[in-house]
Design a protein around this motif. Structure first.
Motif, short mmCIF file in Angstrom:
data_model
loop_
_atom_site.label_atom_id
_atom_site.label_comp_id
_atom_site.label_asym_id
_atom_site.label_seq_id
_atom_site.Cartn_x
_atom_site.Cartn_y
_atom_site.Cartn_z
N HIS A 17 0.82 -1.22 0.00
CA HIS A 17 0.00 0.00 0.00
C HIS A 17 0.84 1.26 0.00
O HIS A 17 0.62 2.19 -0.75
CB HIS A 17 -0.91 0.04 1.24
CG HIS A 17 -1.88 -1.09 1.29
ND1 HIS A 17 -2.34 -1.69 0.16
CD2 HIS A 17 -2.48 -1.72 2.36
CE1 HIS A 17 -3.18 -2.66 0.50
NE2 HIS A 17 -3.28 -2.70 1.84
N CYS A 18 1.85 1.27 0.88
CA CYS A 18 2.62 2.50 1.08
C CYS A 18 3.30 2.93 -0.23
O CYS A 18 3.34 4.12 -0.57
CB CYS A 18 3.65 2.29 2.18
SG CYS A 18 4.45 3.84 2.59
N LEU A 22 3.00 6.51 -2.11
CA LEU A 22 4.18 7.34 -2.41
C LEU A 22 4.24 7.65 -3.90
O LEU A 22 4.60 8.76 -4.30
CB LEU A 22 5.46 6.63 -1.95
CG LEU A 22 5.62 6.58 -0.42
CD1 LEU A 22 6.75 5.65 -0.02
CD2 LEU A 22 5.87 7.97 0.15
N ASP A 50 -1.78 0.21 8.43
CA ASP A 50 -0.35 0.39 8.75
C ASP A 50 -0.04 1.88 8.76
O ASP A 50 -0.53 2.64 7.93
CB ASP A 50 0.52 -0.37 7.74
CG ASP A 50 0.42 0.23 6.36
OD1 ASP A 50 1.40 0.77 5.85
OD2 ASP A 50 -0.71 0.18 5.79
N ASP A 51 0.79 2.26 9.72
CA ASP A 51 1.04 3.67 9.99
C ASP A 51 1.62 4.40 8.76
O ASP A 51 1.24 5.53 8.45
CB ASP A 51 2.00 3.78 11.18
CG ASP A 51 1.96 5.18 11.76
OD1 ASP A 51 0.86 5.74 11.83
OD2 ASP A 51 3.02 5.72 12.11
N ASN A 52 2.55 3.74 8.04
CA ASN A 52 3.19 4.39 6.89
C ASN A 52 2.18 4.81 5.84
O ASN A 52 2.21 5.94 5.34
CB ASN A 52 4.22 3.44 6.24
CG ASN A 52 5.43 3.27 7.13
OD1 ASN A 52 5.70 4.13 7.97
ND2 ASN A 52 6.14 2.16 6.97
N SER A 53 1.27 3.90 5.49
CA SER A 53 0.27 4.22 4.45
C SER A 53 -0.63 5.36 4.91
O SER A 53 -0.95 6.27 4.14
CB SER A 53 -0.60 3.01 4.14
OG SER A 53 0.22 1.95 3.75
N GLN A 55 -0.01 7.74 7.11
CA GLN A 55 0.71 9.03 7.14
C GLN A 55 0.87 9.58 5.71
O GLN A 55 0.67 10.76 5.45
CB GLN A 55 2.10 8.86 7.78
CG GLN A 55 2.08 8.59 9.26
CD GLN A 55 1.72 9.85 10.07
OE1 GLN A 55 1.65 10.94 9.55
NE2 GLN A 55 1.46 9.65 11.35
N ALA A 56 1.25 8.66 4.79
CA ALA A 56 1.47 9.10 3.41
C ALA A 56 0.17 9.62 2.79
O ALA A 56 0.16 10.64 2.09
CB ALA A 56 2.04 7.95 2.59
N TYR A 87 -4.02 6.12 16.78
CA TYR A 87 -5.03 6.34 15.73
C TYR A 87 -6.16 7.23 16.22
O TYR A 87 -6.69 8.05 15.50
CB TYR A 87 -5.58 5.00 15.21
CG TYR A 87 -4.56 4.23 14.40
CD1 TYR A 87 -3.35 4.85 14.02
CD2 TYR A 87 -4.76 2.91 14.00
CE1 TYR A 87 -2.40 4.16 13.28
CE2 TYR A 87 -3.81 2.22 13.25
CZ TYR A 87 -2.62 2.85 12.90
OH TYR A 87 -1.69 2.19 12.18
N HIS A 90 -4.87 10.72 16.08
CA HIS A 90 -4.83 11.18 14.68
C HIS A 90 -6.24 11.52 14.19
O HIS A 90 -6.43 12.48 13.42
CB HIS A 90 -4.22 10.11 13.77
CG HIS A 90 -2.72 10.12 13.77
ND1 HIS A 90 -1.99 11.26 13.54
CD2 HIS A 90 -1.82 9.13 13.98
CE1 HIS A 90 -0.69 10.97 13.60
NE2 HIS A 90 -0.56 9.68 13.89
#
Length: 946
Positions: A17-18, A22, A50-53, A55-56, A87, A90
């Motif tokens: 996903h991330c 990106l 997942d945190d990365n996805s 945030q992006a 979460y 956020h």
């Protein structure tokens, strides 16, 4: 590169996903909005956790100005991972970005239940306060939201769970908004108040605020007295001390027989006590070995001022204002603040004492031996600052304005000599630092401006520009030089040098709103269309990013518990959205684009669609318009009778608002005209009237009648002929628009489009009267354009008897003429679209009847004549512009004799010539751009056939 790397990853791991997000960010930043959005939505529909996805995606949606989609992301994530503190927080911040206060309140409480930390609880409380602030219904705020917030905090107080200062601040804020001042006072004075430590005297300031609101003048007085004994330099407490003293005197308050005067200690109720108090503070300062404080000396002058206002004889006890000011100058004359401190109290000096005051101050400034030019100079920077202060006070007293022309020219020579002498002290200054003697240079420029406004001698203006250009060469960071140069070049009609000057000011953030008007007021009116468009963009970029940035500030305020700042940030955002300057720049930018692009690159209809202008909607907040202009940004030492007044501010706002209304209505009218041109012919069918075609005509009609009313108001305003101080607000374009005849001509042209609409409905057969009316309108529009063009005749820049004179008004009138030509041509293009089908159906009829003898309808002949005449007018205008360009190019400025009579050195003459060159090349640039636009219009006119 980023997109390539993401693609490589995705080949190996299809469902990473991330990597997809990106890649989407890469696409967004290369301008591929739609691809980026659909790729992001692919990931978002899978509800990633997942945190990365996450945030992006947040970064991407913020860049795409879709913060509302971030809330959906985290709502889904919280459902899947219900116990995640991260979460939940956020999600709370995502709601904060879009101002969903009710959901924020719920999210805050949900977070507190999972992790019982105080900040989360108070986030929820603050969200209630925000619901109260944003509620349309004040009653709802006072009876529901605020009381609930108060109960929530009280619960924590009772359980003794209050930990941080921010929590006490919030409690105080709630009580204050509920009007519970006594309770708020108790909180500040009680044990909770001990937590208020982050700001100096935070408790005392809050107490003072409540005392003033509750009108507890004894407490107010006693607290001010107590605080001034500790810190005799705190100006705000002197003001509250004097305010409370006079309130107590007016109420004849008397002290109680027994016990304390009030909770804060002893109260002072007589002028005698106040006089003694202030004199004691001054004497204390006089005894001090270290540097004295300004507060007590200024308090003495403030008290004299207030006692005079009340006609109180006790002011004599404090001493003579002249002596006090001389004493103040003796102590603080070498500080730049001395002039601003004393300027406020100069009115205490009677007119006959002014020269004496100046001479007394002069005695305190030790200057060196007078040279051959008769001037003595200071030996160090402190003496220089004292001498400069005397010059500034002389101007503020009106003594400079009282000089005759010879006296003023001698004063300029003296100021220039002091300026040049002072440069030696700043030889080691960095480029970013100002020279010690810069203010002499600025003052010399002001005296030149006085001479120019009084005598009308334009030579003074050229020399003024020369002096400022020289000042800038030694002090390239001096904003005052740049601002004044900017103003003078604009007054001369030269926009080219202004753009660089403004960008070198490096205006930051809110300055685009407060001083941007200096640039954008002249942007469109001087014919430099490309530069004008660029300068509007400077400002617009700031206004558009403000929306995104403010929500980030609000989030930071929640994170760090700075609750009282949150309403301030929101008020700031509102203030910018309702800014007069924002509305002006937006409207001018769209009009500029239409005049330069519509029917040149795109059709009028496509241009209007691309801008998203909707004629029916008015998005300007007329009732809440805010004038955020800083009208005192230019330093001025003028006496009170020459300063900007509240009346000036009010009239300037009124004038600018009416001009904005004229421009906004013009824009909406052009949008309605564009939409009119592409509707099916309403003849033969009654149904088409339901399609909104008649609605479009009625919109046009409504807007035209609004414009007529606005122009009537405009005429009344311009009759007043308000003159603003030279350094105050620039006058709007209203007067020149009306005197050039452009408003009248544009209105008649747009009115003509309505008459043509009527002809389209009636047909050619039964409309002889209507046709005659239309033909007369055709002729009258040409006559109006001819008249406008005749007002543009004359030389913009000419040399007479070795002197250079400018006539910038001609340039402004020419710009209005070109704008009006554009409007008339759009109406002509609409006329052609109406007459073409009518002519072809007529020819079909003729063929059927085989009758070629029938005369051509009047309106069709009239139209052909009209387009021919319009072509003639545009050709004349082009010839005029060409002639102007030729005579400007032929002007040899080098041949000018810059008279030595004005004691200009060779070097100074060089700077003056450079300024003249800038004006000449700016005029040339303007004429070239106007010529290019007229040529494009002439080409589009040739293609107008029916």
């Amino acid at each position: 590169m980023a997109i390539q790397q993401a693609d490589k990853l995705l080949k190996k791991h299809k469902d990473l996903h991330c990597a997809k997000v990106l890649k989407a960010i890469g696409l967004q930043r290369t301008g591929k909005q739609d691809e980026a959005f659909s790729l992001a939505q692919e990931v978002a529909t899978l509800e990633p956790t997942d945190d990365n996805s996450l945030q992006a995606l947040t970064i991407l949606y913020r860049e795409m100005h879709h913060p509302e989609l971030v809330t959906k992301l985290y709502e889904a994530a919280v459902k899947k991972v219900p116990l995640s503190e991260e979460y939940h927080s956020h999600l709370f911040m995502a709601y904060a970005r879009v101002g969903e206060y009710k959901k924020m309140q719920q999210a805050g409480m949900a977070l507190y239940k999972i992790v019982p930390k105080n900040p989360y609880y108070f986030w929820s409380v603050m969200s209630l306060v925000m619901q109260a602030i944003s509620a349309q219904d004040e009653k709802l705020a006072q009876t529901m939201f605020l009381p609930l917030a108060e109960r929530m905090v009280e619960k924590m107080v009772k359980e003794e769970k209050i930990e941080a200062e921010a929590e006490v601040q919030l409690y105080f804020m709630i009580l204050e908004r509920l009007g519970k001042c006594v309770e708020a006072l108790d909180v500040v004075r009680g044990p909770l108040g001990e937590k208020l430590t982050s700001e100096l005297r935070s408790r005392e300031n809050k107490c003072m605020m409540m005392y003033q609101r509750l009108q507890l003048w004894p407490e107010c007085n006693a607290l001010s007295y107590k605080l001034l004994l500790k810190n005799p330099d705190d100006w705000q407490f002197y003001l509250s001390y004097f305010d409370s003293l006079f309130h107590l005197m007016d109420k004849s308050w008397s002290q109680p027989e027994e016990g304390e005067h009030c909770v804060e200690g002893p109260v002072q109720t007589t002028v005698a006590e106040a006089v003694k108090f202030v004199v004691d503070r001054m004497e204390e300062q006089d005894k001090k070995e270290s540097r004295p404080l300004r507060g007590p000396y200024l308090a003495c002058l403030e008290l004299i001022h207030r006692l005079r206002e009340r006609g109180c004889p006790d002011e004599k006890e404090l001493g003579d204002p002249l002596e006090l000011m001389v004493q103040f100058f003796g102590k603080f004359g070498d500080k730049p603040c001395c002039i601003t401190d004393l300027k406020i109290y100069l009115h205490l000096l009677p007119p006959e004492q002014r020269s004496q005051f100046k001479n007394r101050l002069g005695e305190l400034v030790p200057l060196g031996e007078a040279g051959e030019d008769g001037f003595g100079f200071p030996g160090d920077t402190k003496t220089l600052q004292r001498h400069l202060c005397v010059c500034q006070l002389t101007r503020a007293l009106g003594l400079q304005h009282a000089l005759d022309t010879e006296g003023k020219l001698r004063l300029i020579t003296e100021l220039k000599a002091h300026y040049h002498h002072g440069l030696q002290f700043g030889k080691s200054c960095l480029k970013t630092e100002l020279q010690f003697s810069d203010m002499y240079c600025l003052m010399a420029a002001h005296v030149y401006i006085d001479l120019w406004t009084e005598t009308g001698d334009e030579n003074m203006l050229w020399q003024c520009l020369g002096v400022l250009e020289e000042g800038l060469s030694f002090s390239p960071s001096n904003a005052q030089f740049k601002l004044l140069l900017l103003l003078l070049f604009c007054r001369l009609g030269a926009f080219q040098p202004v753009v660089d000057l403004y960008s070198s000011l490096d205006a930051k953030h809110v300055q685009h709103d407060t001083i941007g008007y200096l640039l954008t007021r002249y942007a469109g009116s001087l014919g430099q269309f490309a530069a004008a468009s660029q300068s509007c963009n400077f400002s617009l970029r700031f206004f558009h990013s403000n929306q995104k940035d403010t929500s980030e500030y609000i989030i930071q305020a929640y994170k760090y518990g700075a609750f009282e700042k949150i309403p301030e940030f929101i008020a700031f955002r509102t203030r910018l959205n309702q800014s007069l300057h924002f509305a002006q720049v937006r409207t001018e930018r769209m009009l500029l684009d239409l005049y330069t692009e519509a029917d040149v690159t795109l059709s009028l209809e496509e241009s209007v669609k691309a801008m998203g202008v909707c004629p029916e909607e008015d998005d300007i907040p007329w009732d809440n318009m805010r004038d955020n202009r800083d009208l005192t940004v230019l330093v001025s030492w003028d006496p009170k009778d020459r300063e900007l007044t509240e009346d000036h501010r009010r009239l300037s706002l009124e004038e600018e608002s009416v001009w904005l209304k004229v421009r906004s209505l013009t824009l909406r009218l052009l949008a309605s005209l564009a939409l009119l041109g592409h509707a099916p012919s309403p003849r033969n069918s009654d149904k088409t009237n339901e399609n909104g075609i008649s609605a479009k005509s009625s919109t046009l009609q409504t807007l035209l009648s609004q414009l007529d009313q606005t122009l009537e108001t405009a005429a009344q305003i311009t009759e007043k002929q308000t003159q603003y101080p030279f350094l105050g607000p620039p006058s709007s374009r209203l007067a020149s628009a009306l005197s050039s005849g452009s408003c009248h001509c544009q209105t008649s042209a747009l009115q003509l489009s309505l008459t043509l609409r009527e002809l389209e409905t009636t047909g050619l057969d039964d409309s002889s009267e209507l046709q005659t009316q239309i033909c007369n309108a055709f002729k009258s529009s040409v006559a109006q354009l001819q008249e406008m063009l005749s007002r543009c005749k004359g030389d913009v820049l000419e040399m007479k008897d070795g002197r250079l004179t400018t006539r910038p008004a001609l340039l402004e009138t020419l710009v209005f003429f070109v704008e009006t030509v554009c409007v008339v041509l759009w109406v002509a293009s609409y006329s052609a679209s109406v007459l073409r089908p009518l002519k072809s159906s007529l020819q079909k009829k003729k063929k059927k009847k085989k009758d070629s003898s029938t005369a051509m309808p009047v309106v069709l002949c009239g139209f052909q004549e009209w387009t021919g005449s319009l072509q003639g007018v545009v050709t004349q205008a082009l010839d005029h512009v060409k002639g102007q360009e030729a005579s400007l190019t032929a002007l040899k400025l080098a041949a000018l004799t810059l008279e030595e009579g004005y004691s200009q050195t060779q070097e100074e003459c060089g700077f003056t010539r450079a300024a003249m060159d800038k004006v000449q090349s700016s005029y040339l640039g303007s004429l070239q751009e106007l010529g290019d636009l007229l040529r494009k219009r002439a080409d589009s006119l040739k293609s107008l056939k029916i």
